[in-house]
Design an enzyme around this catalytic site. Sequence first.
Site, PDB file in Angstrom:
ATOM      1  N   ASN A 296      -2.420   2.876  -2.113  1.00  0.00           N
ATOM      2  CA  ASN A 296      -2.363   3.513  -3.429  1.00  0.00           C
ATOM      3  C   ASN A 296      -1.146   4.425  -3.526  1.00  0.00           C
ATOM      4  O   ASN A 296      -1.268   5.633  -3.633  1.00  0.00           O
ATOM      5  CB  ASN A 296      -3.646   4.318  -3.677  1.00  0.00           C
ATOM      6  CG  ASN A 296      -3.642   4.985  -5.030  1.00  0.00           C
ATOM      7  OD1 ASN A 296      -3.070   4.473  -5.971  1.00  0.00           O
ATOM      8  ND2 ASN A 296      -4.270   6.132  -5.121  1.00  0.00           N
TER       9      ASN A 296
ATOM     10  N   SER B  61      -1.420  -2.194 -11.148  1.00  0.00           N
ATOM     11  CA  SER B  61      -1.302  -1.541 -12.458  1.00  0.00           C
ATOM     12  C   SER B  61      -1.434  -2.598 -13.535  1.00  0.00           C
ATOM     13  O   SER B  61      -1.109  -3.771 -13.303  1.00  0.00           O
ATOM     14  CB  SER B  61       0.065  -0.863 -12.588  1.00  0.00           C
ATOM     15  OG  SER B  61       0.297  -0.445 -13.916  1.00  0.00           O
TER      16      SER B  61
ATOM     17  N   TYR C  34       8.917  -1.401 -11.749  1.00  0.00           N
ATOM     18  CA  TYR C  34       7.548  -1.015 -11.382  1.00  0.00           C
ATOM     19  C   TYR C  34       6.577  -2.154 -11.693  1.00  0.00           C
ATOM     20  O   TYR C  34       5.758  -2.533 -10.853  1.00  0.00           O
ATOM     21  CB  TYR C  34       7.178   0.249 -12.155  1.00  0.00           C
ATOM     22  CG  TYR C  34       5.730   0.637 -12.094  1.00  0.00           C
ATOM     23  CD1 TYR C  34       5.221   1.324 -10.996  1.00  0.00           C
ATOM     24  CD2 TYR C  34       4.869   0.350 -13.151  1.00  0.00           C
ATOM     25  CE1 TYR C  34       3.883   1.706 -10.947  1.00  0.00           C
ATOM     26  CE2 TYR C  34       3.535   0.723 -13.108  1.00  0.00           C
ATOM     27  CZ  TYR C  34       3.052   1.398 -12.012  1.00  0.00           C
ATOM     28  OH  TYR C  34       1.723   1.761 -11.965  1.00  0.00           O
TER      29      TYR C  34
ATOM     30  N   LYS D 128       4.349  -4.291  -9.008  1.00  0.00           N
ATOM     31  CA  LYS D 128       2.884  -4.314  -9.087  1.00  0.00           C
ATOM     32  C   LYS D 128       2.373  -5.738  -9.302  1.00  0.00           C
ATOM     33  O   LYS D 128       1.312  -6.111  -8.798  1.00  0.00           O
ATOM     34  CB  LYS D 128       2.396  -3.375 -10.186  1.00  0.00           C
ATOM     35  CG  LYS D 128       2.627  -1.898  -9.865  1.00  0.00           C
ATOM     36  CD  LYS D 128       1.959  -1.463  -8.574  1.00  0.00           C
ATOM     37  CE  LYS D 128       2.012   0.043  -8.382  1.00  0.00           C
ATOM     38  NZ  LYS D 128       1.350   0.478  -7.143  1.00  0.00           N
TER      39      LYS D 128
END
Length: 194
Positions: A34, A82, A95, A99
């Site tokens: 995480n 995400s 990002y 993810k």
Amino acid sequence: MHAAACDLSKDVEIARYIPEAAAALGGIDVLVNNATAGAVGDTEEAWEESLSVDLLAVVRASRAALPFLEKGREPTIINIASGSGLNPSVRTPAYGAAKGAVIHYTRTQAATLAMKGIRVNCVAPGSIEFSGGSWEERRTSDPALYNQVLKSMPAGRLGRPEEVASVVLFLASSLSNWVTAQVVGVNGGQGFAK
């Protein structure tokens, strides 16, 4: 309980930290990956940070924890991705791509580790607001963006960390012992028409 600093962008730090944690805790039954660099934009730096922390830390920590998980009780890996990894992410392409790769890697891990009795799942949170977090900051620094995201929430609010944690706890528990290779969105229906 065990706590120690670890720079997840560095493979040597992960290789040091995981065995230390296993020794302090008496093994590893559950690994929750995480971490995020929180990179915004489409710059070289955003890509390097996202790939290093959001993706490669998952790979490296899982690899380092594997010998301990193989000896664990009902071992499981839970990767946090995400909603940006499931849908286009104009503000955060690096990002979102990292993810998305975590989601793919989760399913690959699950297939690879099933015969060893290790379950692997993924949680893909939507927009989560908490004290000191990016959405709390954006409420005042970028109210147009904050309100746009808020309008995408059928419940009229952003999520809370404990709502994500509850799903992680379920996946870490024996209540989910026949659940593997799954991606669970914890987003309050974010993005669905109100």
